[in-house]
Design a protein around this motif. Structure first.
Motif, PDB file in Angstrom:
ATOM      1  N   LYS A  61       0.906  -1.241   0.110  1.00 19.83           N
ATOM      2  CA  LYS A  61      -0.022  -0.024   0.104  1.00 19.83           C
ATOM      3  C   LYS A  61       0.856   1.082  -0.108  1.00 19.83           C
ATOM      4  CE  LYS A  61      -3.090   2.680   2.972  1.00 19.83           C
ATOM      5  NZ  LYS A  61      -1.892   3.664   3.506  1.00 19.83           N
ATOM      6  N   ARG A  62       0.744   2.095  -0.919  1.00 24.40           N
ATOM      7  CA  ARG A  62       1.508   3.285  -0.898  1.00 24.40           C
ATOM      8  C   ARG A  62       1.095   4.370   0.182  1.00 24.40           C
ATOM      9  NH1 ARG A  62       0.392   4.953  -7.561  1.00 24.40           N
ATOM     10  NH2 ARG A  62       0.570   2.902  -8.359  1.00 24.40           N
ATOM     11  N   TYR A  84      -2.028   9.221   0.992  1.00 22.76           N
ATOM     12  CA  TYR A  84      -3.300   9.089   1.506  1.00 22.76           C
ATOM     13  C   TYR A  84      -4.155   9.697   0.461  1.00 22.76           C
ATOM     14  CZ  TYR A  84      -7.276   9.816   4.363  1.00 22.76           C
ATOM     15  OH  TYR A  84      -8.403   9.809   4.946  1.00 22.76           O
ATOM     16  N   SER A  85      -5.154   8.772   0.111  1.00 16.43           N
ATOM     17  CA  SER A  85      -6.058   9.245  -0.968  1.00 16.43           C
ATOM     18  C   SER A  85      -7.332   9.421  -0.549  1.00 16.43           C
ATOM     19  CB  SER A  85      -6.183   8.024  -2.001  1.00 16.43           C
ATOM     20  OG  SER A  85      -4.743   7.488  -2.129  1.00 16.43           O
ATOM     21  N   GLY A  86      -7.547   9.716   0.635  1.00 18.63           N
ATOM     22  CA  GLY A  86      -8.918  10.063   1.020  1.00 18.63           C
ATOM     23  C   GLY A  86      -9.308   8.883   1.906  1.00 18.63           C
ATOM     24  N   ALA A  87     -10.597   9.197   2.519  1.00 13.30           N
ATOM     25  CA  ALA A  87     -11.254   8.240   3.466  1.00 13.30           C
ATOM     26  C   ALA A  87     -11.633   7.141   2.666  1.00 13.30           C
ATOM     27  CB  ALA A  87     -12.533   8.835   4.199  1.00 13.30           C
ATOM     28  N   GLY A  88     -11.408   5.930   2.824  1.00 15.46           N
ATOM     29  CA  GLY A  88     -12.195   4.781   1.972  1.00 15.46           C
ATOM     30  C   GLY A  88     -11.397   4.174   0.983  1.00 15.46           C
ATOM     31  N   SER A  89     -10.302   4.854   0.456  1.00 17.35           N
ATOM     32  CA  SER A  89      -9.686   4.415  -0.596  1.00 17.35           C
ATOM     33  C   SER A  89      -8.185   4.493  -0.289  1.00 17.35           C
ATOM     34  CB  SER A  89      -9.835   5.263  -1.911  1.00 17.35           C
ATOM     35  OG  SER A  89      -9.173   6.609  -1.678  1.00 17.35           O
ATOM     36  N   TYR A  90      -7.420   3.362  -1.163  1.00 15.09           N
ATOM     37  CA  TYR A  90      -5.844   3.359  -1.131  1.00 15.09           C
ATOM     38  C   TYR A  90      -5.594   2.632  -2.368  1.00 15.09           C
ATOM     39  CZ  TYR A  90      -6.849  -1.075   0.486  1.00 15.09           C
ATOM     40  OH  TYR A  90      -7.246  -2.883   0.456  1.00 15.09           O
ATOM     41  N   GLN A  91      -4.243   2.913  -2.493  1.00 15.28           N
ATOM     42  CA  GLN A  91      -3.540   2.662  -3.913  1.00 15.28           C
ATOM     43  C   GLN A  91      -2.733   1.353  -3.305  1.00 15.28           C
ATOM     44  OE1 GLN A  91      -2.330   5.288  -6.652  1.00 15.28           O
ATOM     45  NE2 GLN A  91      -3.297   7.000  -5.749  1.00 15.28           N
ATOM     46  N   LEU A  92      -2.802   0.261  -4.096  1.00 19.73           N
ATOM     47  CA  LEU A  92      -1.770  -0.802  -4.011  1.00 19.73           C
ATOM     48  C   LEU A  92      -0.843  -0.832  -5.330  1.00 19.73           C
ATOM     49  CD1 LEU A  92      -4.108  -3.703  -2.698  1.00 19.73           C
ATOM     50  CD2 LEU A  92      -2.351  -2.578  -1.213  1.00 19.73           C
TER      51      LEU A  92
END
Lengths: 117, 119
Positions: free
Chosen positions: A93-94, A97-105
């Motif tokens: 996981k990068r 911080y992409s915002g509530a509820g999301s994340y980038q793998l």
């Protein structure tokens, strides 16, 4: 950005033996590391994950270890069975911080595991 | 994982055509994603959306477009500008769990995929 290297790209083991797949990552701030199993023509399914505050996690025949200092993590499968044959992907996981509820793998390129009966 | 569906399972496109891949989820997840999978390449992020009416480009967004008009739906359009669209496309969704250490990522659930072939 994050870069994940996965080795080996193919792995053949005899049934009952252990299999180990290794991944390295580049972003020291990455803090979540899932492993996915993908059978031929099917969707990836999460099999185990580990967070950066833990060094090892086990679930029956599957275990994952994490070395934050060296920035590598590994998947261990013991007592392999033919149904373990699949492509396995590691991911990190990068830290962005992409915002509530999301994340980038960021995914590794996969390891094709073949268990020979 | 039965809460995410993709359609169609197989899709054939002629060169120069736009096509739209469907992704629906009933997991009440806020975040949705599109990945492209090529042999030996792993999964690469095309677009993602945190919330309705908002989406962000991933690593390989060129030649693709998305919309997020409803929480449950995140369709992907492969435009004629995408030079090499033949691939396996996977939709995913996720949610954060709140623990004593703050929000932590929960599992990312994938749909069954759409295999797109350009004729």
């Amino acid at each position: 950005g994050e870069n994940v290297e996965q080795h080996p790209s193919t792995l053949s083991v005899q049934e009952g033996d252990s299999a180990v797949i290794k991944c390295t990552y580049s972003d020291s701030a990455s803090n979540y590391f899932p492993w996915y199993k993908q059978e031929l023509g099917k969707r990836p399914q999460l099999i185990i994950d580990i967070r950066s505050n833990v060094g090892e996690k086990k679930d029956q025949r599957i275990a994952v270890t994490l070395n934050k200092t060296a920035k590598h993590f590994s998947l261990h499968i013991t007592e392999t069975q033919p149904e373990d044959s699949a492509v396995y992907f590691c991911a990190a996981k990068r830290s962005i911080y992409s915002g509530a509820g999301s994340y980038q793998l960021t995914f590794g390129k996969g390891t094709k595991l073949s268990v020979i009966p | 994982d039965g809460g995410i569906t993709q359609s169609p399972k197989y899709l054939f496109r002629k060169e120069g055509q736009n096509v739209t891949l469907s992704c629906e989820q009933n997991l009440n997840h806020d975040a949705m994603y599109w990945y492209r999978q090529d042999p030996g390449q792993g999964l690469r992020l095309i677009y993602y959306s945190q919330i309705v009416n908002d989406f962000q480009k991933g690593d390989i967004a060129e030649g693709y477009s998305v919309s997020r008009e409803k929480k449950e739906s995140f369709p992907l359009t492969v435009t004629s500008a995408q030079k090499n669209p033949t691939a396996f496309y996977l939709c995913a969704s996720s949610i954060f769990r709140t623990t004593g250490q703050g929000p932590t990522p929960a599992s990312k659930f994938f749909g069954p995929g759409t295999r797109l072939t350009v004729l």
